[in-house]
Design a protein around this motif. Structure first.
Motif, PDB file in Angstrom:
ATOM      1  N   LEU A 258      33.567  30.018  19.612  1.00  0.00           N
ATOM      2  CA  LEU A 258      34.111  30.884  20.474  1.00  0.00           C
ATOM      3  C   LEU A 258      33.699  32.369  20.488  1.00  0.00           C
ATOM      4  N   LEU A 259      34.077  32.982  21.644  1.00  0.00           N
ATOM      5  CA  LEU A 259      33.560  34.419  21.787  1.00  0.00           C
ATOM      6  C   LEU A 259      34.851  35.208  22.379  1.00  0.00           C
ATOM      7  N   PRO A 260      35.005  36.187  21.664  1.00  0.00           N
ATOM      8  CA  PRO A 260      36.111  37.298  22.341  1.00  0.00           C
ATOM      9  C   PRO A 260      35.817  37.671  24.137  1.00  0.00           C
ATOM     10  N   GLU A 261      37.109  37.829  24.828  1.00  0.00           N
ATOM     11  CA  GLU A 261      36.689  38.051  26.201  1.00  0.00           C
ATOM     12  C   GLU A 261      37.834  38.966  26.527  1.00  0.00           C
ATOM     13  N   LEU A 262      37.375  39.673  27.502  1.00  0.00           N
ATOM     14  CA  LEU A 262      38.660  40.267  28.125  1.00  0.00           C
ATOM     15  C   LEU A 262      38.931  39.426  29.385  1.00  0.00           C
ATOM     16  N   MET A 263      40.270  39.613  29.679  1.00  0.00           N
ATOM     17  CA  MET A 263      41.185  38.798  30.546  1.00  0.00           C
ATOM     18  C   MET A 263      42.048  39.343  31.711  1.00  0.00           C
ATOM     19  N   ILE A 264      41.619  39.394  33.036  1.00  0.00           N
ATOM     20  CA  ILE A 264      42.389  39.715  34.093  1.00  0.00           C
ATOM     21  C   ILE A 264      42.930  38.847  34.678  1.00  0.00           C
ATOM     22  N   HIS A 265      44.386  38.889  34.534  1.00  0.00           N
ATOM     23  CA  HIS A 265      45.278  38.148  35.328  1.00  0.00           C
ATOM     24  C   HIS A 265      45.135  38.638  36.901  1.00  0.00           C
ATOM     25  N   ILE A 266      45.224  37.586  37.546  1.00  0.00           N
ATOM     26  CA  ILE A 266      45.505  38.136  38.979  1.00  0.00           C
ATOM     27  C   ILE A 266      46.782  37.570  39.581  1.00  0.00           C
ATOM     28  N   ASN A 267      47.556  38.128  40.293  1.00  0.00           N
ATOM     29  CA  ASN A 267      48.677  37.564  40.737  1.00  0.00           C
ATOM     30  C   ASN A 267      48.669  37.781  42.407  1.00  0.00           C
ATOM     31  N   VAL A 268      49.436  36.866  42.944  1.00  0.00           N
ATOM     32  CA  VAL A 268      49.411  36.522  44.346  1.00  0.00           C
ATOM     33  C   VAL A 268      49.988  37.987  44.968  1.00  0.00           C
ATOM     34  N   ALA A 269      50.997  38.708  44.152  1.00  0.00           N
ATOM     35  CA  ALA A 269      51.739  39.744  44.749  1.00  0.00           C
ATOM     36  C   ALA A 269      50.889  41.115  44.741  1.00  0.00           C
ATOM     37  N   PHE A 270      49.766  41.043  44.283  1.00  0.00           N
ATOM     38  CA  PHE A 270      48.820  42.425  44.233  1.00  0.00           C
ATOM     39  C   PHE A 270      48.300  42.259  45.722  1.00  0.00           C
ATOM     40  N   SER A 271      48.343  43.703  46.172  1.00  0.00           N
ATOM     41  CA  SER A 271      47.518  43.853  47.349  1.00  0.00           C
ATOM     42  C   SER A 271      46.129  44.295  47.003  1.00  0.00           C
ATOM     43  N   GLU A 272      45.229  44.485  48.153  1.00  0.00           N
ATOM     44  CA  GLU A 272      44.004  44.518  48.150  1.00  0.00           C
ATOM     45  C   GLU A 272      43.621  46.145  47.353  1.00  0.00           C
ATOM     46  N   SER A 273      44.643  47.004  47.905  1.00  0.00           N
ATOM     47  CA  SER A 273      44.159  48.331  47.421  1.00  0.00           C
ATOM     48  C   SER A 273      44.586  48.453  45.813  1.00  0.00           C
ATOM     49  N   GLU A 274      45.693  47.663  45.420  1.00  0.00           N
ATOM     50  CA  GLU A 274      46.044  47.644  43.897  1.00  0.00           C
ATOM     51  C   GLU A 274      44.699  46.861  43.090  1.00  0.00           C
TER      52      GLU A 274
END
Lengths: 561, 396
Positions: free
Chosen positions: B361-377
């Protein structure tokens, strides 16, 4: 008639009626008892009564006939109705899901009594339980539901302190939590799944168990199944009681540690095992073990017996092993303050290295916990797979646990917690002594809320269960493979939500069914005699129902067993 | 889903009706109408015959695997599978072979190599195990190719869709929908209620006989209490919402938006690589190979034949601490901390316990995307994360 489980009907009960059906009110202050073991006294060895030999022979014969007929049916079935055996046949060169012999028990024995298992319910599994009415016209392969429900007295749910309620402080607090936190906590604990509720809950649990720190998990089974990989490895030895729960066995198997078992609750056997394990060391190399763990349960869910904690603590001092106690059933249900077996025996929890328990049983919630010294918990936080990979506990469940624990502890609702504890102690003792006096063989410790009534013969399982069901009582039947092949049983789970009158009614039902099914064959060795010393004279206890109902409620509070 | 008014209302109503706990195993009066509804809903939604519910996502996969695979059975698994599946294979004591992560040619080779040996022996149960959306990578296997191979070599397919249910495919029905393959071609599907469905617990769907066998043979089902009825109700409502509104397509466009931003970002080209696919709601970022070799970091940590494996076998607990793994994780943690402190945005890094993992395995950064996020956010998040990654990694 529908083939699927119908939706719940709207009930027309008033809130008071509904509350009464979930948690019966106390009719008299007399029906209370404080369960406690007197320190200094040796633990009374639970005496297991033996049935007459012809019962045992009949039991084996029963299985023999069932197996022979099963094989005959399999043989001719495969010949004339191969379409019914598609699941165990090779199809397109792919092996079946399960082998023929793996499913023999299920197909030929269990299907016949399937209607006694997995009975669907709706609503709160409190004092009464709403069971959907169902019939089957193809030998339990499918069911027809009429859409109606029947309320039955509940002797089957793990609802020891009666916290399964749809009204009251616990429920209203939980509903508030859903509003504030949402419906789940969005991830494993070490990622973003930790809320202030988790920390509060761990704090409350640690204080309740008398340990430095605690960790909570979203599933009780998962707590055990993933705990041992972080505690022991192949250089360690786990000495396990032979009747330990499946989750402990799974966990130990995953860890790769050596496993030794000792006969259930046999402390002399444990000591022998310990001596041989310590003196022999690891297999082949004979090097000393890195760690030796002794794993026991506080209250055994199928036997109703308690672990012999005083003796275990003595052995721990002498042989210096680590002690793991699974209090899945005893936490909240045993002891004058509901703090489990330590409280019951009056032993400090510092004598146990790892205390594990679940929230399903006494607290009306779900999940499990581990309580231990700070150093151990700090390490486990980094090392436990459940903590890192598994989902964390849901906020509303945490609120239920926090609130119910505070009620038991007396921090909320004044005396309510104490009363619940004293009611379950009385109910358990009353039912157990009543059954013994009627002449049934009952296992387990006096104060345990789990009361197994032995049936032995497998056909009596469905018979007892159905006859009880017709009398509006819901009970659990347990047979092979959960128990020994000869000791099929009924398991009553007593709750503080039951009233004394409910137990009167239950004893009446058991008396009738016991006569019909010929179940009263105890010898009196385990208690219940009319006059002390009767057993030695060869007189077996056979009280009439009237005598039992008149005398037992008072007698059960004395040490009369 | 867990913050939607509809699911919250359903939860509150169910708690007021049946309390919190189910107070018993499903086989002993623990099955309520809410559970039955969810099982039907799941089966219908996924196009399978029947479903079964488990109390925790992490326990579902090991228990299902151990229920069907016994000593002597054969399993061929992807070398990128998550820890739960690894534990399941270990628990079942079957004979296990692995193929390179998402490498279908390698899978074919492994299967072809095994064939002569298996043809001689008795007919055993044979499974290919892979994941719908890899928890460790964020990518998906070529399902069409796997289905061809499993038919050719007579294997069953076990697909762990813990992360992909409710996310992949036009309506969130998982990987088979993405490939236009019917669910019946996947023999065993496991999944979680705790991710996209905003509830808690796990499930398994498939044909009737397979699910029926679990009712008394799967230890996490038999020995555990049923899930609280309100969990089941919440998941049912989430499934209904998924079908009624356009959450899945909105989520997919958000994923696409952020993914392409990172993909096209020139200044990150030399610093990080994206391992996740353009449909994964979790964006996985790893340090770039060149950067890692410049920092003297190993190609991967743990795995078969590694020093860590030997340490674990020896039971030498002092060796569990790997300095490089810790250093790399700490670099990523710096980025997480700076994004949080300077921009008020919470991202995370993968947290895995090195000595429990059997695979590299290798360490990773994870960015979770939620449906409530707007494009500007999302744009704002991209700016923040990319600038902090640049700031931290450029200094090394």
């Amino acid at each position: 008639m529908s083939k699927t489980i119908p939706d719940a009907l709207i009930d027309n009960d008033s809130p008071q009626e509904k509350a009464e059906k979930e948690f019966g009110s106390l009719t008299s202050k007399e029906w209370l008892f404080v369960s406690k073991h007197n320190p200094g006294e040796p633990l009374p060895v639970p005496i297991e009564d033996e049935p007459p030999y012809f019962i045992l022979i009949a039991t084996y014969l029963n299985y023999l006939i069932l197996i022979i007929i099963g094989h005959i049916r399999d043989f001719f079935g495969k010949l004339f109705h191969p379409e019914l055996f598609r699941d165990v046949m090779v199809k397109d060169g792919i092996a079946p899901w399960y082998a023929n012999f793996e499913s023999f028990y299920t197909r030929r024995l269990k299907t016949r009594l399937d209607d006694c298992f997995a009975r669907p319910i709706c609503g709160v599994p409190g004092r009464y339980i709403k069971c959907y009415d169902r019939t089957s016209d193809d030998y339990n392969n499918t069911y027809n539901y009429s859409g109606t429900v029947t309320e039955r007295l509940n002797l089957s749910s793990y609802n020891y302190l009666g916290f399964a309620q749809s009204s009251g402080l616990c429920t209203s607090e939980s509903i508030k939590t859903v509003e504030k936190y949402g419906t789940n906590s969005a991830g494993p604990r070490v990622s973003v799944g930790t809320t202030d509720l988790h920390l509060e809950c761990e704090d409350v649990v640690a204080k309740f168990t008398g340990k430095d720190n605690a960790l909570v998990f979203s599933m009780g089974y998962g707590t055990n199944a993933n705990l041992f990989t972080s505690l022991v490895d192949s250089k360690c030895c786990v000495i396990s009681d032979s009747l330990n729960h499946g989750s402990i066995r799974t966990g130990v198997r995953l860890s790769g540690a050596s496993v030794k078992t000792f006969a259930h609750n046999d402390m002399a056997a444990l000591e022998r095992t310990l001596r041989s394990v310590i003196s022999q060391g690891q297999p082949k190399t004979h090097r000393p073990w890195k760690k030796i763990f002794v794993a026991v349960e506080g209250l055994y869910s199928m036997e109703g017996t308690l672990c012999n904690l005083p003796k275990l603590v003595e052995l721990r001092k002498r042989y210096k092993f680590y002690l793991f106690v699974d209090e899945a059933h005893s936490i909240g249900a045993m002891g004058p303050n509901g703090k489990g077996v330590c409280d019951y025996f009056g032993i400090s929890s510092s004598n146990i290295d790892i205390m594990m328990g679940t929230f399903t049983k006494s607290f009306g919630a779900t999940g499990g916990y581990i309580a231990a010294d700070k150093a151990i918990i700090d390490r486990l936080k980094l090392d436990l797979t459940t903590n890192t990979y598994g989902e964390s506990m849901s906020p509303a469940v945490l609120t239920q646990i926090i609130t119910s624990l505070k009620i038991i502890d007396g921090q909320l609702n004044g005396n309510e917690g104490k009363e619940r504890l004293q009611r379950i102690a009385f109910n358990s003792r009353y039912l157990r002594l009543g059954l013994k006096r009627l002449g049934f063989i009952v296992y387990g410790a006096d104060d345990s809320p789990v009361i197994p009534l032995l049936l032995y013969l497998p056909p009596k399982m469905p018979a007892f269960s159905r006859m009880m069901y017709d009398r509006k009582v819901a009970v659990v039947v347990v047979g092979y493979p959960a128990t020994d092949i000869t000791s099929s049983r009924i398991r009553f789970c007593v709750s503080s939500s039951l009233k004394k009158e409910d137990i009167d009614y239950l004893l009446k039902c058991c008396d009738e069914i016991g006569d019909t099914l010929f179940l009263k064959f105890s010898t009196g060795i385990a208690g219940g005699e009319k006059h002390p010393g009767d057993y030695k004279k060869g007189i077996a206890p056979r009280w009439t129902l009237e005598e039992v109902l008149e005398k037992t409620p008072e007698d059960c509070k004395k040490a009369m067993y | 889903m867990s913050q939607r008014e509809e699911t919250k209302d359903a939860a509150k109503k169910q708690i007021a009706f049946s309390g919190i706990g189910a107070c018993g195993p499903p086989n002993f009066y623990g099955t309520q109408d809410a559970h039955a509804r969810l099982e039907e809903d799941l089966a219908r939604f996924l196009g399978a015959e029947r479903a079964i519910l488990y109390s925790q996502d992490f326990c579902t996969v090991p228990s299902v695997i151990a229920c069907f695979l016994k000593r002597g059975d054969i399993v061929v698994y992807d070398s990128g599978i998550a820890l739960a599946t690894q534990k399941g294979i270990e628990l079942s004591r079957c004979t296990a072979y692995h193929f390179n992560h998402n490498d279908m040619d390698n899978l074919e080779k492994v299967l072809a190599d095994l064939k002569p040996m298996l043809d001689e022996g008795p007919l055993t149960r044979r499974f290919i195990i892979t994941e719908g959306l890899f928890q460790n990578f964020g990518d998906s296997p070529d399902l069409r190719r796997i289905c061809e191979l499993k038919k050719k070599f007579k294997y069953r397919l076990f697909l762990d869709e813990t992360l992909s249910i409710g996310v992949l495919g036009a309506t969130g029905r998982g990987l088979p929908e993405l490939y236009g393959i019917p669910r019946t071609d996947v023999e065993v599907t496991t999944g979680a209620l705790s991710y996209a469905l905003g509830s808690s617990g796990g499930f398994c769907v498939g044909e009737n006989a397979m699910v029926h066998h679990q009712l008394i043979s799967s230890s996490a089902y038999v020995f555990s209490a049923a899930i609280p009825p309100y969990f089941a109700r919440v998941a049912s409502v989430s499934l209904r919402l998924l079908q009624e509104d356009d959450s899945v397509s909105r989520l997919q466009s958000s994923i696409n938006f952020l993914y392409s931003k990172f993909k096209e970002c020139q200044k990150l080209k030399k610093l990080v690589i994206i391992t996740s696919s353009d449909v994964s709601p979790i964006l996985h970022l790893r340090l770039h190979r060149d950067l890692r070799s410049r920092l003297d970091l190993p190609v991967s940590y743990g795995g078969p034949g590694s020093a860590m494996e030997k340490i674990v076998q020896r039971g030498d607990e002092h060796g569990y601490f790997d300095e490089n793994y810790n250093r790399e994780s700490q670099i990523l943690q710096q980025i997480v901390d700076r994004v949080l402190n300077n921009h008020n945005i919470l991202i995370t890094r993968c947290k895995r316990i090195l000595h429990h993992e059997k695979l590299p395995l290798l360490p990773e950064l994870m960015i979770h995307i939620n449906v409530a996020f707007s494009e500007s956010e999302l744009s704002e998040a991209f700016e923040a994360v990319s600038s902090e990654i640049y700031n931290v990694l450029q200094q090394l």
